[in-house]
Design a protein around this motif. Structure first.
Motif: not given
Length: 414
Positions: A56-61
């Motif tokens: 679980h991640t939001h890479s571009a953050m």
């Protein structure tokens, strides 16, 4: 063909063995035996193991790393993050994602489960870089819709070997019942799992109970969202009946200890989950809430916070956490062929340097990885049979260009 020799191997049963491993193309073709190889990789006594997968991640953050710290979740999200996100372009997402990929490699992470917007640009960034990404739907009341989710599902599941797509939405508190019912219909149509932020904070659960008379887990179950499995990201404030629903549907609890500690969201009951046979995976969450993309820190925090939570130093064995970060995360993400070192599996591998001070003396290597391991121990990261990171150097990326482009985004946004 590459022959990995002169080291230890963490095999499919999580035993340490002394065997050669052969990789041809993107596959492991043999564990043991003697084959002709074009190249020999001397492990020099180090450990070859399956890579970590970030579930679980939001890479571009990466754009908001250390930008909105020391705030509770609601203020962090609504007052700081959402306004900045509204300014992002697809090109921004491309470079910010690649910045995250660099960090993933240094932590032995070869795949991420990325819930974010502009999936075309994330997919292109992944393929151009050589990184493995499972895209996750992120629709809510404000962005995208159910037809868009379906179009993404069909498009990105036939896009490239490095890219796949799962149904998902942001959270109950940002998504109407009508939209959730639409996603449940898609899940039924495709016999597909659904992934969502769930039970991250106490306030989120209380709000859901006020709106629906149910916990988020009970709501999702009643709507049929988890009929074919899926995952609840965070899964901190779950009840015993929630866990029964997880087990019934094969739902994964994806644990994000770093983010949950930093945002004071709470401690997920991992030891109880293990005792009840709940599927476990591990993610870092995004680099704006964590702020690192470091699987070693996640593993240690999960193990340590469970011991504190249970007032029991024997709680939550290290080996269970290590399995969750590798096999569990891979299965959660639909990457069953990237989970262990075995013949026919995809060669997503890492080398752990056992010659560093934090790995000595050698008493129990696997516990060392969880309790004393760090990024400094990742000597090599391979994705699909290609070595992308070795001895502190990135072999396929223009690092300076990625840093330059990413900083330009931040300078413009601020």
């Amino acid at each position: 063909m590459i022959k990995f020799t002169n080291g230890l191997v963490l095999d499919k049963s999580f035993n340490l063995i002394k065997e050669d491993v052969y990789v041809a193309g993107d596959k492991i073709v043999s564990v043991g035996g003697e084959l002709d190889a074009d190249e020999t990789y001397d492990l020099d006594g180090n450990l070859l193991m399956p890579s970590f997968k970030n579930a679980h991640t939001h890479s571009a953050m990466t754009f908001a790393r250390s930008f909105a710290d020391d705030l509770p979740l609601s203020e962090w999200l609504n007052d700081m993050i959402f306004p900045m996100e509204a300014k992002l372009t697809g090109d921004d997402i491309y470079w910010l994602s690649q910045l995250a990929f660099l960090e993933y490699l240094t932590s032995g992470i070869t795949a991420c489960f990325d819930m974010y917007y502009f999936p075309d640009y994330i997919a292109k960034a992944s393929v151009d870089f050589g990184f493995r990404t499972v895209l996750c739907g992120a629709i809510n009341n404000f962005k995208e819709d159910v037809p868009t989710l379906e179009s993404y599902y069909n498009k990105f599941n036939s896009y490239d070997d490095l890219v796949s797509y799962k149904l998902g939405f942001h959270a109950e508190y940002t998504t109407s019942e009508e939209i959730m019912k639409g996603i449940a219909a898609l899940a039924e149509k495709y016999k597909a799992a659904v992934y969502v932020h769930s039970s991250e904070t106490k306030g989120e659960v209380e709000g859901c109970k006020e709106r629906y008379g149910k916990t988020p887990t009970e709501l999702f179950d009643s709507l049929g969202l988890w009929k074919y499995g899926g995952a609840g990201y965070h899964s901190v404030w779950v009840t015993d009946s929630d866990l029964e629903i997880y087990k019934k549907n094969g739902v994964y609890a994806v644990i994000n200890a770093g983010s949950n500690c930093k945002l004071a969201s709470g401690i997920a009951p991992v030891s109880k989950m293990l005792k009840n046979g709940i599927n476990l995976a591990i993610g870092t969450d995004g680099p704006s809430s964590n702020n690192a993309l470091d699987m070693f820190r996640e593993m240690f925090l999960i193990a340590a916070t469970q011991k504190i939570n249970d007032c029991n130093a024997a709680s939550t064995p290290a080996i269970d956490i290590l399995k969750a970060a590798t096999i569990g995360s891979a299965h959660c993400m639909g990457l069953e062929n990237c989970d262990v070192i075995d013949e026919g599996k995809t060669a997503d591998l890492i080398e752990i340097d056992l010659h560093r001070p934090n790995m000595q003396p050698i008493n129990n290597i696997l516990k060392n990885i969880v309790y004393s391991g760090s990024k400094e121990n990742v000597k090599m990261t391979m994705i699909g049979g290609k070595i992308l990171y070795k001895d502190g150097k990135f072999l396929n990326a223009d690092v300076d260009e990625i840093y330059k482009k990413s900083q330009a985004v931040i300078d413009r946004l601020r």
